[in-house]
Write an enzyme that holds these catalytic residues in place. Structure first.
Site, PDB file in Angstrom:
ATOM      1  N   ASP A 204      23.567  44.518  65.542  1.00  8.15           N
ATOM      2  CA  ASP A 204      22.205  44.517  66.054  1.00  8.15           C
ATOM      3  C   ASP A 204      22.198  45.257  67.384  1.00  8.15           C
ATOM      4  O   ASP A 204      23.210  45.294  68.096  1.00  8.15           O
ATOM      5  CB  ASP A 204      21.720  43.083  66.279  1.00  8.15           C
ATOM      6  CG  ASP A 204      21.484  42.340  64.982  1.00  8.15           C
ATOM      7  OD1 ASP A 204      21.819  42.895  63.916  1.00  8.15           O
ATOM      8  OD2 ASP A 204      20.975  41.209  65.033  1.00  8.15           O
TER       9      ASP A 204
ATOM     10  N   HIS B  20      30.458  44.874  62.651  1.00  6.85           N
ATOM     11  CA  HIS B  20      31.010  44.996  61.310  1.00  6.85           C
ATOM     12  C   HIS B  20      31.408  46.448  61.045  1.00  6.85           C
ATOM     13  O   HIS B  20      31.087  47.351  61.827  1.00  6.85           O
ATOM     14  CB  HIS B  20      29.982  44.541  60.271  1.00  6.85           C
ATOM     15  CG  HIS B  20      29.524  43.125  60.451  1.00  6.85           C
ATOM     16  ND1 HIS B  20      29.809  42.128  59.531  1.00  6.85           N
ATOM     17  CD2 HIS B  20      28.805  42.527  61.430  1.00  6.85           C
ATOM     18  CE1 HIS B  20      29.282  40.998  59.943  1.00  6.85           C
ATOM     19  NE2 HIS B  20      28.657  41.205  61.091  1.00  6.85           N
TER      20      HIS B  20
ATOM     21  N   SER C 160      26.941  44.224  74.686  1.00  5.37           N
ATOM     22  CA  SER C 160      27.709  45.378  75.141  1.00  5.37           C
ATOM     23  C   SER C 160      27.267  46.616  74.367  1.00  5.37           C
ATOM     24  O   SER C 160      26.084  46.739  74.021  1.00  5.37           O
ATOM     25  CB  SER C 160      29.206  45.137  74.984  1.00  5.37           C
ATOM     26  OG  SER C 160      29.923  46.103  75.707  1.00  5.37           O
TER      27      SER C 160
END
Length: 424
Positions: A206, A282, A393
């Site tokens: 995200d 991911h 981050s």
């Protein structure tokens, strides 16, 4: 008669001692009165002197060498380090907020704003802040188990501040998370992030798209108009058999070293994870990870405002570069650390320890996943769990693909893990 003589001698001695004692006492009293008068006179004179200095105006006089200014003693007397520091810091923070407000207003009008880059002294001053130590302290604080009654108020405040959607969490009950670290690294429901199967590259996390496009002239844009060096970011090429790219040669540019197939181009995409975003990342495609390079560095903030202000921000910060191959050639994913995000975890790499005091800034550490037992590396499937941050981050993808590869993005848009980045 002799007794009378002795009595007279003793009486005379007593009188003499009494007289000496009285004179000593009078002398002591005189000295005390003199000292008191002297102190009173000094205090009176000092008060008159300071009072006269307070009435002096600001004046200047000239010498043969230079012009010298003198200020009233009252102004010098009122100077205090803490109020000056607070006033200066508050003024600077107010100025920065005004600049951001002005930029937002100009953006609403559709006007392009040229970035104002920080000077070398500003970057050096920022890097002097012990962000690595503070991030380690924050990490330890996150591990402290919260009392059961305190969990809901603390997590609710965080949810309200950063707009966290707990309906997507695998466990919505806030009492389930024993500490802040578990709450930050919460898992999602399986159906919350469907993985797009029609596109070759998906978003690994995200976040917000800061920039994307082709890599040109060995420079990569962290945001529009602000670049960083591709070689500084990924590190120099070394002549080892297990690296997925050839060593540097004088006749080839660094960009061309990464492109392994004719007709391909090098592309990049920068995704910023805010504190309220899902913190795991991911695999963005089907690929094989063959090498890891860890850069210990600073832990400056990587929010979009800082990315517009500090050139080569991602090269200053601690980062973990994973490189390998996918079906079109070179592929890399870099997890960039930030303030309070010294902890970068790669699930299949147990030897990785980020923000460790034993590592010094300016160095890097290589690790190969290609061994005699494993000739290929670590295979990753699209959408498979790869790693996590302790807080928000940045993820940077750099990969080669055919010239007809197209991004299906807009700069500044919000994106979620599993959504398409681009395809052929």
């Amino acid at each position: 008669m002799g007794g009378e003589a002795r009595g007279g001698g003793e009486g005379g001695g007593n009188k003499m001692a009494t007289s000496v004692g009285q004179r000593s006492l009078r002398l002591l009293r005189g000295v005390t009165l003199w000292r008191s008068s002297l102190l009173h006179c000094e205090n009176t004179a000092l008060n008159h002197y300071l009072q006269s200095l307070r009435t002096l105006p600001f004046r200047a006089f000239r010498t043969d060498a230079r012009k010298i200014h003198t200020a009233p003693a009252r102004a010098l007397y009122l100077l205090r380090p803490l109020p000056i520091l607070l006033a200066t810091g508050g003024g600077y923070a107010g100025y920065r907020q005004y600049e951001k407000y002005r930029e937002r207003e100009l953006e609403k009008l559709g006007l392009e704003i040229p970035p104002k880059l920080a000077g070398h002294w500003e970057v050096a001053l920022y890097k002097s802040v012990p962000t690595r130590l503070l991030s380690r302290a924050w990490g330890r604080l996150n591990q402290v188990e919260l009392p059961h009654w305190l969990r809901r108020p603390v997590y609710s405040l965080y949810i309200w501040t950063f707009g966290v959607n707990m309906k997507e969490a695998a466990v919505e009950d806030l009492h389930h998370y024993r500490n802040l670290s578990e709450f930050f690294r919460r898992k999602l429901k399986p159906q919350a992030r469907p993985v797009c199967g029609l596109h070759s590259v998906i978003s690994p996390s995200d976040g917000k798209i800061l920039n994307f496009g082709q890599v040109k002239n060995c420079e990569v844009e962290q945001v529009k108009g602000v670049t960083y060096s591709l070689e500084s970011f990924l590190g120099p090429r070394t002549c080892t058999e297990d690296l997925p790219f050839p060593p540097a040669t004088a006749c080839r540019s660094f960009k061309n070293q990464l492109v392994t197939r004719d007709g391909n181009e090098l592309y990049h995409c920068v995704i910023y994870l805010a504190p309220g975003d899902y913190h795991c990342f991911h695999s963005p495609t089907d690929w094989t990870v063959s090498h890891r390079r860890h850069f210990p560095g600073s832990l400056m903030s990587v929010n979009p405002g800082m990315a517009r202000w500090i050139k080569e921000l991602f090269c200053h910060n601690e980062r973990v570069v994973l490189t390998g191959d996918w079906k079109h050639g070179f592929f890399s994913l870099t997890a960039v650390g930030a303030t309070n995000v010294g902890s970068i975890r790669i699930y299949f790499d147990r030897d990785l320890h980020t923000n460790s005091p034993r590592y010094s800034k300016g160095s890097y550490n290589d690790f190969s996943f290609v061994t005699h037992a494993n000739k290929e590396g670590v295979p990753m499937r699209k959408g498979e769990h790869l790693g996590e941050f302790n807080l928000g981050s940045t993820i940077v993808l750099i990969f080669e693909a055919p010239k007809d590869f197209n991004f299906e993005l807009k700069a500044g848009q919000k994106i979620r893990f599993g959504e398409a980045l681009g395809s052929l």
